[in-house]
Motif scaffolding. Structure first.
Motif, PDB file in Angstrom:
ATOM      1  N   LEU A 189       0.836  -1.198   0.000  1.00  0.00           N
ATOM      2  CA  LEU A 189       0.000   0.000   0.000  1.00  0.00           C
ATOM      3  C   LEU A 189       0.878   1.259   0.000  1.00  0.00           C
ATOM      4  CD1 LEU A 189      -3.339   0.353   1.589  1.00  0.00           C
ATOM      5  CD2 LEU A 189      -1.747   2.121   2.253  1.00  0.00           C
ATOM      6  N   ILE A 190       0.441   2.232  -0.782  1.00  0.00           N
ATOM      7  CA  ILE A 190       1.160   3.504  -0.865  1.00  0.00           C
ATOM      8  C   ILE A 190       0.111   4.614  -0.811  1.00  0.00           C
ATOM      9  CG2 ILE A 190       2.415   5.011  -2.490  1.00  0.00           C
ATOM     10  CD1 ILE A 190       3.601   2.217  -3.508  1.00  0.00           C
ATOM     11  N   TYR A 191       0.395   5.654  -0.039  1.00  0.00           N
ATOM     12  CA  TYR A 191      -0.593   6.734   0.015  1.00  0.00           C
ATOM     13  C   TYR A 191       0.091   8.092   0.076  1.00  0.00           C
ATOM     14  CZ  TYR A 191       0.416   7.066   5.031  1.00  0.00           C
ATOM     15  OH  TYR A 191       1.042   7.229   6.239  1.00  0.00           O
ATOM     16  N   GLY A 192      -0.710   9.112  -0.158  1.00  0.00           N
ATOM     17  CA  GLY A 192      -0.196  10.475  -0.014  1.00  0.00           C
ATOM     18  C   GLY A 192      -1.313  11.475  -0.142  1.00  0.00           C
ATOM     19  N   GLY A 193      -1.151  12.609   0.494  1.00  0.00           N
ATOM     20  CA  GLY A 193      -2.086  13.723   0.300  1.00  0.00           C
ATOM     21  C   GLY A 193      -1.803  14.323  -1.074  1.00  0.00           C
ATOM     22  N   ALA A 194      -2.842  14.880  -1.702  1.00  0.00           N
ATOM     23  CA  ALA A 194      -2.678  15.367  -3.082  1.00  0.00           C
ATOM     24  C   ALA A 194      -2.004  16.731  -3.185  1.00  0.00           C
ATOM     25  CB  ALA A 194      -4.054  15.448  -3.746  1.00  0.00           C
ATOM     26  N   GLN A 195      -2.033  17.493  -2.076  1.00  0.00           N
ATOM     27  CA  GLN A 195      -1.805  18.937  -2.213  1.00  0.00           C
ATOM     28  C   GLN A 195      -0.354  19.386  -2.402  1.00  0.00           C
ATOM     29  OE1 GLN A 195      -2.896  17.333   0.400  1.00  0.00           O
ATOM     30  NE2 GLN A 195      -1.999  18.031   2.292  1.00  0.00           N
ATOM     31  N   LYS A 196       0.488  18.502  -2.925  1.00  0.00           N
ATOM     32  CA  LYS A 196       1.847  18.944  -3.236  1.00  0.00           C
ATOM     33  C   LYS A 196       2.050  18.789  -4.744  1.00  0.00           C
ATOM     34  CE  LYS A 196       2.751  17.440   1.347  1.00  0.00           C
ATOM     35  NZ  LYS A 196       2.643  18.712   2.058  1.00  0.00           N
ATOM     36  N   ASN A 197       2.311  17.575  -5.168  1.00  0.00           N
ATOM     37  CA  ASN A 197       2.564  17.401  -6.599  1.00  0.00           C
ATOM     38  C   ASN A 197       1.342  17.035  -7.419  1.00  0.00           C
ATOM     39  OD1 ASN A 197       5.241  18.077  -7.018  1.00  0.00           O
ATOM     40  ND2 ASN A 197       5.952  16.166  -6.108  1.00  0.00           N
ATOM     41  N   CYS A 198       0.209  16.772  -6.776  1.00  0.00           N
ATOM     42  CA  CYS A 198      -0.924  16.223  -7.538  1.00  0.00           C
ATOM     43  C   CYS A 198      -2.076  17.198  -7.745  1.00  0.00           C
ATOM     44  CB  CYS A 198      -1.460  14.977  -6.851  1.00  0.00           C
ATOM     45  SG  CYS A 198      -0.204  13.735  -6.571  1.00  0.00           S
ATOM     46  N   GLY A 199      -2.256  18.150  -6.879  1.00  0.00           N
ATOM     47  CA  GLY A 199      -3.411  19.036  -7.060  1.00  0.00           C
ATOM     48  C   GLY A 199      -3.773  19.754  -5.780  1.00  0.00           C
ATOM     49  N   PRO A 200      -5.045  20.117  -5.631  1.00  0.00           N
ATOM     50  CA  PRO A 200      -5.449  20.806  -4.403  1.00  0.00           C
ATOM     51  C   PRO A 200      -5.609  19.836  -3.230  1.00  0.00           C
ATOM     52  CG  PRO A 200      -7.120  21.022  -6.143  1.00  0.00           C
ATOM     53  CD  PRO A 200      -6.156  19.974  -6.580  1.00  0.00           C
ATOM     54  N   SER A 201      -5.756  20.379  -2.036  1.00  0.00           N
ATOM     55  CA  SER A 201      -5.969  19.518  -0.869  1.00  0.00           C
ATOM     56  C   SER A 201      -7.395  18.980  -0.864  1.00  0.00           C
ATOM     57  CB  SER A 201      -5.719  20.321   0.413  1.00  0.00           C
ATOM     58  OG  SER A 201      -6.634  21.388   0.478  1.00  0.00           O
ATOM     59  N   GLY A 202      -7.649  18.036   0.022  1.00  0.00           N
ATOM     60  CA  GLY A 202      -8.990  17.472   0.146  1.00  0.00           C
ATOM     61  C   GLY A 202      -9.042  16.050  -0.337  1.00  0.00           C
ATOM     62  N   LEU A 203      -7.884  15.459  -0.534  1.00  0.00           N
ATOM     63  CA  LEU A 203      -7.848  14.178  -1.206  1.00  0.00           C
ATOM     64  C   LEU A 203      -6.578  13.409  -0.831  1.00  0.00           C
ATOM     65  CD1 LEU A 203      -9.187  12.671  -3.616  1.00  0.00           C
ATOM     66  CD2 LEU A 203      -7.655  13.925  -5.114  1.00  0.00           C
ATOM     67  N   ALA A 204      -6.763  12.109  -0.608  1.00  0.00           N
ATOM     68  CA  ALA A 204      -5.577  11.245  -0.520  1.00  0.00           C
ATOM     69  C   ALA A 204      -5.636  10.286  -1.693  1.00  0.00           C
ATOM     70  CB  ALA A 204      -5.567  10.468   0.786  1.00  0.00           C
ATOM     71  N   ILE A 205      -4.474   9.973  -2.224  1.00  0.00           N
ATOM     72  CA  ILE A 205      -4.389   8.997  -3.311  1.00  0.00           C
ATOM     73  C   ILE A 205      -3.784   7.747  -2.677  1.00  0.00           C
ATOM     74  CG2 ILE A 205      -3.264   8.509  -5.517  1.00  0.00           C
ATOM     75  CD1 ILE A 205      -3.143  11.862  -5.308  1.00  0.00           C
ATOM     76  N   VAL A 206      -4.466   6.637  -2.858  1.00  0.00           N
ATOM     77  CA  VAL A 206      -4.013   5.401  -2.208  1.00  0.00           C
ATOM     78  C   VAL A 206      -3.873   4.312  -3.266  1.00  0.00           C
ATOM     79  CG1 VAL A 206      -4.576   3.652  -0.470  1.00  0.00           C
ATOM     80  CG2 VAL A 206      -5.287   6.023  -0.104  1.00  0.00           C
ATOM     81  N   PHE A 207      -2.683   3.747  -3.354  1.00  0.00           N
ATOM     82  CA  PHE A 207      -2.490   2.592  -4.224  1.00  0.00           C
ATOM     83  C   PHE A 207      -2.531   1.361  -3.340  1.00  0.00           C
ATOM     84  CE2 PHE A 207      -0.281   5.919  -6.624  1.00  0.00           C
ATOM     85  CZ  PHE A 207      -0.752   5.696  -7.910  1.00  0.00           C
ATOM     86  N   VAL A 208      -3.367   0.417  -3.703  1.00  0.00           N
ATOM     87  CA  VAL A 208      -3.480  -0.770  -2.851  1.00  0.00           C
ATOM     88  C   VAL A 208      -3.362  -2.034  -3.697  1.00  0.00           C
ATOM     89  CG1 VAL A 208      -6.030  -0.742  -2.921  1.00  0.00           C
ATOM     90  CG2 VAL A 208      -4.887  -1.858  -1.045  1.00  0.00           C
ATOM     91  N   LYS A 209      -2.614  -2.993  -3.170  1.00  0.00           N
ATOM     92  CA  LYS A 209      -2.484  -4.271  -3.871  1.00  0.00           C
ATOM     93  C   LYS A 209      -3.811  -5.010  -3.702  1.00  0.00           C
ATOM     94  CE  LYS A 209       1.321  -7.349  -4.153  1.00  0.00           C
ATOM     95  NZ  LYS A 209       2.493  -7.771  -3.401  1.00  0.00           N
ATOM     96  N   LYS A 210      -4.404  -5.387  -4.848  1.00  0.00           N
ATOM     97  CA  LYS A 210      -5.755  -5.969  -4.777  1.00  0.00           C
ATOM     98  C   LYS A 210      -5.807  -7.190  -3.860  1.00  0.00           C
ATOM     99  CE  LYS A 210      -6.709  -4.596  -9.540  1.00  0.00           C
ATOM    100  NZ  LYS A 210      -6.767  -5.071 -10.904  1.00  0.00           N
TER     101      LYS A 210
END
Ligand code: PMP
Length: 362
Positions: A189-210
């Protein structure tokens, strides 16, 4: 309208101007709907296209293998500090941490609410000026996973070797998202808040192994369950429409500007311009971080005393160079150079640093 600022803030931060301008141009009328994107139903075909495209783009840009899914979840990275243990910690097992800085320590503290945690590596004794190397972890029996922070935003340290461990890995990559390739085979699993390299705040992007979703805990509130977000394609409830919409644009910008590899290369170049200025300043500017662990996103430095630091920050602000105050926990100065930071802005900062030193010698 005021001239655009040189924004070295740690997040929220500068975003690609093209993405902002596009959003501005279509803000009142999204694709001839007669509505703003933020007025559209999240079940509408127009929003769905934006949503699905953003999910696909981030997977494509990251060369994500098919055994992973990406989830968009509200609550930022801080909510992931709780969601990770809620889903992945099982009774009688423990979570290991690379306690490599302020954010890792916060993640560890939150996890403690849900079960046993321990530091498998601790940066406290070196004052968080370095990161662990691949074999530096002291893992105990019954460890569910090792949690790492790839870049410590406050301390300005960056992991340069991924762990070689035989437990699942979880990574907080909030502050170096979209700047370095991910070794997928190592992570669950990998996660991060969006508000640096990805866009505005209000969001976490989470990659999860199915594959891990079968064993995530189900005795928790539905919004906290990764399996439900995955099954509902990140539309379990009303998603963070505007952040996802803008992230879609930022992702297109990343793709059109050479992808992650190019972003990483540019980040090194930009960071090096500042580190060279620090290193060539006869110790006027000092970076406490051990050289090889210096972050290429968040460059921390001190001036000879706190009075000069305050003057530096205030004069920089007067020159439209903003966001240089170090985090309140550590003080000093910090220049954050995320993907959308231009080389022109970095050169402006470097000239300012040289001029400030020349006129404020001690
Ligand atoms: N982890 C890291 C590495 C961060 O830099 C931050 C925010 N600066 C967080 C977690 C917390 O993120 P959020 O504000 O999205 O909860």
């Amino acid at each position: 309208m005021a001239e655009r600022a040189y924004n070295f803030g740690a997040g929220p931060c500068t975003l690609p101007l093209e993405a902002l301008e596009e959003a501005q141009a279509e803000f009142l009328d999204f694709q001839n709907t007669g509505m703003s994107v933020i007025e559209l139903s999240h079940r509408s075909s127009e929003y769905d296209a934006v949503h699905v495209e953003a999910l696909e783009l981030i997977k494509e840009i990251y060369h994500t293998p098919d055994d992973f899914d990406v989830l968009f979840i509200q609550g930022g990275a801080t909510m992931q500090f709780s969601m990770v243990p809620m889903n992945l910690m099982h009774p009688g097992k423990k979570a290991a941490f690379s306690a490599c800085g302020a954010w890792a320590n916060k993640a560890m503290k939150e996890s403690k609410i849900f079960g046993d945690v321990y530091a498998a590596w601790d940066g406290k004794s070196c004052k968080y000026t370095r990161m662990p190397m691949s074999n530096d972890y002291d893992l105990q029996d019954n460890t569910s996973y090792l949690h790492i922070t790839s870049n410590e935003t406050i301390d300005g340290v960056r992991m340069i070797e991924w762990p070689e461990v035989d437990v699942p890995l979880v990574g907080d990559m909030s502050s170096d998202f979209l700047t370095r390739p991910i070794p997928w085979e190592k992570f669950d699993l990998i996660y991060g808040g969006a508000q640096k390299n990805c866009g505005p705040s209000g969001l976490a992007i989470v990659f999860v192994k199915k594959a891990i979703l079968e064993n995530t805990r189900k005795d928790i509130g539905s919004y906290f369950r990764y399996d439900l977000h995955q099954r509902n394609k990140s539309l379990l409830n009303t998603p963070a429409i505007f952040p996802i919409y803008l992230m879609n644009k930022v992702l297109k910008w990343v793709k059109g500007n050479g992808g992650i590899e190019k972003m990483g290369e540019m980040a090194e170049q930009k960071a090096n311009l500042i580190y060279q200025t620090i290193d060539n300043s006869d110790n006027y500017y000092l970076c406490p971080v051990e050289k090889k662990f210096r972050s290429i996103m968040n460059i921390v430095f001190r001036l000879p005393n706190e009075e000069l630091e305050a003057k530096f920050i205030s004069e920089a602000t007067a020159n439209r160079i903003i966001g240089l105050k170090g985090h309140r926990v550590v003080g000093g100065c910090r220049a954050s150079c995320y993907n959308a930071m231009t080389v022109e802005a970095v050169n402006k900062l470097v000239s300012f640093m040289n001029a400030f030193r020349a006129s404020n010698s001690i």
